[in-house]
Write an enzyme that holds these catalytic residues in place. Structure first.
Site, PDB file in Angstrom:
ATOM      1  N   LYS A  43      35.123  10.579 -15.062  1.00 56.18           N
ATOM      2  CA  LYS A  43      36.581  10.660 -15.043  1.00 56.18           C
ATOM      3  C   LYS A  43      37.106  11.244 -16.352  1.00 56.18           C
ATOM      4  CE  LYS A  43      38.836   6.954 -13.542  1.00 56.18           C
ATOM      5  NZ  LYS A  43      39.776   6.891 -12.432  1.00 56.18           N
ATOM      6  N   ARG A 113      41.321   2.344 -17.248  1.00 55.26           N
ATOM      7  CA  ARG A 113      40.386   2.477 -16.126  1.00 55.26           C
ATOM      8  C   ARG A 113      38.968   2.712 -16.617  1.00 55.26           C
ATOM      9  NH1 ARG A 113      43.954   4.649 -11.723  1.00 55.26           N
ATOM     10  NH2 ARG A 113      45.769   5.405 -12.827  1.00 55.26           N
ATOM     11  N   GLY A 122      35.451   1.649  -6.892  1.00 54.78           N
ATOM     12  CA  GLY A 122      35.890   0.271  -6.690  1.00 54.78           C
ATOM     13  C   GLY A 122      34.999  -0.790  -7.295  1.00 54.78           C
ATOM     14  N   MET A 124      34.207  -1.304 -10.579  1.00 56.69           N
ATOM     15  CA  MET A 124      34.611  -1.857 -11.877  1.00 56.69           C
ATOM     16  C   MET A 124      36.122  -2.062 -11.906  1.00 56.69           C
ATOM     17  SD  MET A 124      32.119   0.041 -14.532  1.00 56.69           S
ATOM     18  CE  MET A 124      32.237   1.662 -13.844  1.00 56.69           C
ATOM     19  N   ARG A 367      37.005  14.749  -9.127  1.00 58.96           N
ATOM     20  CA  ARG A 367      35.545  14.643  -9.206  1.00 58.96           C
ATOM     21  C   ARG A 367      34.971  15.350  -7.985  1.00 58.96           C
ATOM     22  NH1 ARG A 367      35.837   8.204  -8.020  1.00 58.96           N
ATOM     23  NH2 ARG A 367      36.595   8.389  -5.906  1.00 58.96           N
ATOM     24  N   HIS A 485      38.278   1.828   0.697  1.00 58.42           N
ATOM     25  CA  HIS A 485      36.949   1.433   0.221  1.00 58.42           C
ATOM     26  C   HIS A 485      35.904   1.572   1.323  1.00 58.42           C
ATOM     27  CE1 HIS A 485      33.799  -1.598  -0.521  1.00 58.42           C
ATOM     28  NE2 HIS A 485      33.838  -1.076  -1.734  1.00 58.42           N
ATOM     29  N   ARG A 607      -3.345  10.749  13.863  1.00 57.94           N
ATOM     30  CA  ARG A 607      -4.043   9.460  13.862  1.00 57.94           C
ATOM     31  C   ARG A 607      -4.667   9.293  15.244  1.00 57.94           C
ATOM     32  NH1 ARG A 607       0.948   8.032  10.841  1.00 57.94           N
ATOM     33  NH2 ARG A 607       0.396   6.918   8.934  1.00 57.94           N
ATOM     34  N   GLU A 790      -7.324   7.094  -0.456  1.00 56.39           N
ATOM     35  CA  GLU A 790      -6.528   5.913  -0.121  1.00 56.39           C
ATOM     36  C   GLU A 790      -6.877   4.686  -0.946  1.00 56.39           C
ATOM     37  OE1 GLU A 790      -5.434   5.761   4.369  1.00 56.39           O
ATOM     38  OE2 GLU A 790      -7.552   6.285   4.276  1.00 56.39           O
ATOM     39  N   SER A 809      -6.434  14.486   1.234  1.00 55.21           N
ATOM     40  CA  SER A 809      -5.065  14.191   1.650  1.00 55.21           C
ATOM     41  C   SER A 809      -4.753  12.781   1.169  1.00 55.21           C
ATOM     42  CB  SER A 809      -4.936  14.289   3.169  1.00 55.21           C
ATOM     43  OG  SER A 809      -3.642  13.887   3.541  1.00 55.21           O
ATOM     44  N   GLY A 811      -3.444   9.426   1.225  1.00 48.71           N
ATOM     45  CA  GLY A 811      -2.883   8.438   2.158  1.00 48.71           C
ATOM     46  C   GLY A 811      -2.165   7.412   1.310  1.00 48.71           C
ATOM     47  N   THR A 812      -0.947   7.747   0.948  1.00 49.13           N
ATOM     48  CA  THR A 812      -0.266   6.918  -0.056  1.00 49.13           C
ATOM     49  C   THR A 812       0.217   5.583   0.491  1.00 49.13           C
ATOM     50  OG1 THR A 812       1.621   8.348   0.371  1.00 49.13           O
ATOM     51  CG2 THR A 812       0.411   8.718  -1.680  1.00 49.13           C
ATOM     52  N   ASN A 813       0.173   5.419   1.818  1.00 49.99           N
ATOM     53  CA  ASN A 813       0.505   4.077   2.329  1.00 49.99           C
ATOM     54  C   ASN A 813      -0.585   3.112   1.873  1.00 49.99           C
ATOM     55  OD1 ASN A 813       2.541   5.372   3.727  1.00 49.99           O
ATOM     56  ND2 ASN A 813       1.321   5.568   5.594  1.00 49.99           N
ATOM     57  N   CYS A 876      -0.108  12.549   3.127  1.00 53.03           N
ATOM     58  CA  CYS A 876       0.299  12.262   4.506  1.00 53.03           C
ATOM     59  C   CYS A 876       0.809  10.842   4.670  1.00 53.03           C
ATOM     60  CB  CYS A 876      -0.843  12.545   5.475  1.00 53.03           C
ATOM     61  SG  CYS A 876      -2.281  11.509   5.191  1.00 53.03           S
ATOM     62  N   TYR A 896       0.561  20.856   0.194  1.00 50.44           N
ATOM     63  CA  TYR A 896       1.502  20.524   1.270  1.00 50.44           C
ATOM     64  C   TYR A 896       1.880  19.061   1.252  1.00 50.44           C
ATOM     65  CZ  TYR A 896      -2.407  18.473   3.891  1.00 50.44           C
ATOM     66  OH  TYR A 896      -3.452  17.698   4.278  1.00 50.44           O
TER      67      TYR A 896
HETATM   68  C1  PEP Z   1      -1.941   6.219   4.581  1.00 49.18           C
HETATM   69  O1  PEP Z   1      -2.611   5.225   4.330  1.00 49.18           O
HETATM   70  O2  PEP Z   1      -1.109   6.697   3.795  1.00 49.18           O
HETATM   71  C2  PEP Z   1      -2.072   6.880   5.881  1.00 49.18           C
HETATM   72  C3  PEP Z   1      -1.414   8.003   6.120  1.00 49.18           C
HETATM   73  O3  PEP Z   1      -2.818   6.269   6.824  1.00 49.18           O
HETATM   74  P1  PEP Z   1      -2.301   5.050   7.702  1.00 49.18           P
HETATM   75  O4  PEP Z   1      -0.824   4.912   7.480  1.00 49.18           O
HETATM   76  O5  PEP Z   1      -2.630   5.389   9.101  1.00 49.18           O
HETATM   77  O6  PEP Z   1      -3.091   3.921   7.161  1.00 49.18           O
HETATM   78 MG    MG Z   2      -4.303   4.778   5.600  1.00 50.79          MG
END
Ligand code: PEP
Ligand code: MG
Length: 918
Positions: A43, A113, A122, A124, A367, A485, A607, A790, A809, A811-813, A876, A896
């Site tokens: 502001k 203000r 809204g 603060m 703004r 709001h 999968r 993984e 790849s 597998g970040t889960n 993935c 990717y």
């Molecule tokens: C993962 O683990 O990130 C993955 C893609 O495999 P899943 O979710 O099937 O375990």
């Molecule tokens: Mg997995």
């Protein structure tokens, strides 16, 4: 809190006078400018900028965010030189306005203000009309020749100051704000026969009585007198605004929108202009384009004879700003000029506040306006056409996540035709929402937590309702306009919202909503259309957006949909800029088709176990699991083979030559068997075996910690015949599709590898089968074999794994689950608390934990490339569709990202934004 470097930097820039904490603006000149948002808040910086471009801004000054951080670092005290700097600024302000602070005949009044770097609508505190006391109020009355107005300002000031600075607020067990109770009891005395008499019926003498009673209330509640001295008032107000940076709702808001707590807020002290002097005045909020649709029209609202807070608070429903044209044609013309000036200067859609005092226009704020996903795309694309911005700017400025709103459902056209419209309100947040109604934010939140789809229904919302709003599918209010709001916050959250539906009568006490004699109770279903403002009885079926209809359902043509055309233009710009490829997580041919339509350049994760539940397949899978020896297992696998093969044929065909990453069986086997006794009996009958045998096998397969148990490549190692069947299905399908003249690019992926030997054993199976099938069919199939990363061990031995893996790849889960030692299925019970305590900023299963999991990924990338320079790298896990995580993957240099088909547009845009940062 400010870092040492930051403070010393500003010290340097402020010469011998010490650090500059106060920045003045007025009469066409300003100490600051629009680029100084970190120091002056959004502001303050824009007030300076508007002053410089000669827009009519009332003079004032900004106290920097550094004072806020100092205040919290130093036990709520101020830097030594601040008082003097404020005194100097007030002297300048008095000079600019020709009025004096505390002067009995011509008092200077100010608004105080907050103003953080990013707007926090809204959240603060604000105090208006500061400088009034028992004496100056008479000066204001004389100057304005309007005693009622002067006392109305004074009572508002007492009310705000009493509440915000002196803490006179509702106590536990009280239903109403104490100041409101005083107003109501005075009205009851003066108008005993009219319980709903409006505030405007209170004349000057009634308002004077009110100011006396307010002061008495403050004394009773706090044991202190309301301060008469304007300087003391100002000190109190500044402290309250800095204090409000750390109120609960501001903290929740910052957490939700990732605003660092260290930023702090600035305080803006600005000469008051009055929209409430009578019928020749008013206040408004406008957008330079429609924030819901993006249409290029002056859009907003105006409340006659009112102060700005009345518009935003949603207490009275304002008129559309276009109506100003009749009453104040000159002001309307000026507003159109302001619109052009603002957009020409700021090169973006602006959300501005203005006041008309006795026919004269004043700008109080501007703004970049919050907007829906749809409006964000339309405004950016049209601004490129208008040559206001470049395609790069358009790509950069649209929040990638907002594209998911464009894909959100609308009401099914047929269901909507037969649905009963019970009322209408203002369309404030587009999309279709249906759910059970709840009137209290906490109840809405609790119901949503249990899995219900919820609509939060309120007379109006306030910042206290933020948790309920977050949990709701949609928000419906009886009062307030499109900049209330409810509307602002809903738009920002991407929630469906209908507001100002004045036919709704809401009774919080009984939990009922009455519309034209019909009652709806807590828990009943309603549906709202945030694009048209309609409210429907009951549940109304929803249907896909235009983009989904063009790309997936194919029941309308892209050329017939303006929304689709804008979307397609933006995606083209994004694709021209991004370096990351995008792939989709898809397991069925139709999913793959959708994915390709959304821009997938391949499948990043198929999968295979997801295919096991279709038709007869599950029976064969169960036979395979129940087999007592390799022979029986092979018989069951032989039945599964043609089914898997035909699945892969479908996927390869849908891909039309694009690559497909096919992951071998991953989940623990018990997931495929029935656990209920009756279901076990049914299966036994079907397979002609005893129920006991099934129960015994289920028992054998039981694991205490199945996520760390017999799953992933461990299945293929113990039962190589499973991997053999899957490899055969892939290669036979590949041979078949290739024979039809279409290219196929299978990439076989082995899950949950931690030891190089695990991959080597599976590789041996895959290559052996590949050789056999190629010989049998007399074809050459080009394929890759790689692994998922993984588990942390895989990251730290990635160089050894890369010797045999052609791709990784992430597998970040699972990598998140195994690195954090936090179950991806059970973390919901404690993660909210972790976020509140800021142990983690965001849910690490949704947004990649860059500092931890990200470091492991970095290690894996470095080690993997050290052995195999051209190793293909992807992600993935669910993070592949999260904008921040996608940007991180770009920085890591992955090839990717792979995500669900509907997240692909988000990933494409995020990837382009990341590339533009290089
Ligand atoms: C993962 O683990 O990130 C993955 C893609 O495999 P899943 O979710 O099937 O375990
Ligand atoms: Mg997995």
């Amino acid at each position: 809190m400010p870092t040492k470097t930051k403070s010393s930097k500003s010290k340097k820039s402020s010469s011998s006078k010490g650090v500059k904490y106060v920045y003045f603006f007025g009469n066409g000149k300003a100490d600051g400018n629009g680029k100084m948002k970190a120091l002056l808040g959004g502001k303050g910086a824009n007030l300076a900028e508007m002053t410089k471009i000669r827009l009519p801004v009332p003079a004032g000054f900004t106290i920097t965010t550094e004072v806020c951080t100092y205040y919290y670092d130093h036990n709520r005290t101020y830097p030594g030189s601040l008082d003097r700097q404020i005194d100097d600024a007030i002297a300048k302000l008095e000079h600019a306005m020709g009025r004096k602070f505390g002067d009995v005949s011509n008092p200077l009044l100010v608004a105080v203000r907050s103003g953080a770097r990013d707007s926090m609508p809204g959240m603060m505190d604000t105090i208006l009309n500061l400088g009034l006391n028992d004496r100056t109020v008479r000066g204001l009355a004389e100057r304005s020749k309007n005693e009622r107005f002067a006392y109305d300002c004074y009572r508002r000031f007492l009310q705000m100051y009493g509440d915000v600075v002196m803490g006179v607020q509702k106590r536990p067990g009280e239903d109403h704000e104490p100041f409101e109770t005083v107003i109501e009891s005075l009205k009851a005395e003066l108008f005993p026969n009219d319980p709903h008499v409006s505030d405007t019926k209170l004349d000057a003498s009634a308002l004077r009585t009110l100011t006396d009673r307010f002061r008495k209330l403050i004394r009773e509640r706090t044991g202190k007198d309301f301060p008469e001295d304007p300087r003391e008032q100002l000190r109190g107000a500044i402290g309250a605004v800095f204090g409000s940076w750390n109120n609960e709702r501001a903290i929740i808001y910052r957490r939700k929108y990732n605003i660092p707590h260290e930023w702090g807020t600035a305080v803006n002290v600005q000469a008051m202009v009055f929209g409430n002097t009578g019928e020749n005045s008013g206040s408004g909020v406008s957008f330079t384009r429609d924030p819901a649709t993006g249409e290029k029209v002056l859009y907003g609202e105006f409340l006659l004879n009112a102060q700005g807070e009345d518009v935003v608070a949603g207490v009275r429903t304002p008129e559309p700003v276009a109506k100003i044209q009749v009453q104040f044609p000159e002001v309307y013309r000026q507003l159109q000029d302001v619109r052009r000036t603002l957009e020409g200067h700021f090169k973006d859609m602006q959300d501005f506040e203005f006041t008309v005092e006795e026919g004269r226009l004043f700008m109080l704020q501007t703004r970049n306006g919050k907007r829906t996903g749809l409006a964000a795309v339309r405004i950016a694309v049209e601004m490129v056409k208008e040559k206001l911005i470049k395609p790069d700017d358009a790509v950069r400025r649209i929040p990638a996540d907002s594209l998911s709103q464009l894909l959100a459902p609308v009401f099914d056209a047929r269901a909507r035709k037969t649905a009963e419209v019970i009322a209408r309100g203002l369309p404030a947040g587009p999309g279709a929402a249906t759910g059970q109604i709840y009137f209290q934010a906490n109840e809405a939140e609790a119901a949503a937590h249990k899995g219900a789809k919820v609509l939060l229904v309120r007379v109006e919302t306030s910042p206290e309702d933020i948790r309920g709003m977050l949990a709701a599918e949609g928000i419906l209010t009886a009062r307030g306009g499109v900049s209330s709001h409810a509307a602002l916050v809903a738009r920002q959250m991407g929630k469906v919202c209908v507001c100002g539906a004045s036919d709704l009568q809401i009774d919080y006490a009984t939990g009922t909503l009455t519309v034209r004699g019909k009652h709806y109770r807590k828990g009943d279903f309603l549906s709202i259309d945030g694009t048209t403002g309609e409210i429907f009885a009951g549940e109304v079926k929803t249907s896909p957006s235009d983009i989904v209809r063009v790309l997936v359902d194919k029941d309308i043509q892209g050329t017939d949909s303006p929304t689709y055309k804008m979307f397609a233009q933006l995606m083209q710009w994004a694709d021209q800029r991004r370096k990351l490829e995008v792939r989709a997580n898809a397991d069925q041919p139709d999913q793959v088709e959708h994915a390709v339509a959304f821009g997938a350049q391949g499948v990043g994760l198929c999968r295979t176990e997801h295919m096991f539940f279709e038709g007869q397949r599950i029976d064969f899978v169960r036979q395979m699991i129940l087999a007592e020896n390799a022979d029986e297992r092979n018989q069951a696998l032989a039945k599964l083979l043609p089914e898997q093969r035909s699945d892969f044929v479908g996927i390869f065909k849908a891909l039309g030559g694009r690559p497909a990453t096919i992951r071998f069986l991953d989940p623990p086997l018990h997931e495929f068997l029935p656990h209920e006794e009756s279901a076990q009996r049914d299966l036994a009958d079907k397979l002609g075996i005893s129920a006991d045998r099934i129960a015994r096998r289920v028992k054998e397969l039981h694991e205490f910690n199945p996520m760390l148990g017999h799953r992933g490549c461990r299945l293929g190692i113990v039962y190589p015949e499973i991997s053999e069947m899957q490899a055969r299905a892939v290669f036979e399908a590949a041979a078949e599709v290739q024979a039809s003249g279409m290219k196929v690019r299978p990439e076989i992926m082995i899950p949950l590898v931690g030891f190089p030997k695990e991959l080597e054993l599976q590789l041996e199976v895959v290559h052996r089968v590949a050789t056999t099938v190629q010989k049998e069919r007399n074809v050459k199939i080009s394929y890759l074999v790689g692994t998922m990363i993984e588990v942390p061990r895989a990251c730290v031995v990635a160089d050894e794994i890369a010797k045999s893996a052609q791709f990784f790849s992430f597998g970040t889960n699972d990598l998140t689950q195994t690195s954090l030692g936090m179950s991806r299925d059970d973390a919901g019970s404690f993660l909210p608390r972790y976020q509140e305590e800021e142990i983690v900023r965001q849910n690490p299963f949704a947004v990649l934990d860059q500092g931890g999991v990200g470091k492991l990924m970095e290690t894996a990338v470095r080690l993997g490339r050290s052995v195999r320079k051209d190793i293909k790298l992807g992600i993935c896990g669910e993070h592949g569709g999260d904008p921040d995580s996608v940007k991180f993957c770009h920085r890591l240099g992955l090839n990717y990202v792979s995500c669900s088909p509907f997240r692909l547009p988000v990933a494409r845009l995020a990837a382009a934004q990341a590339a533009l940062k290089d």
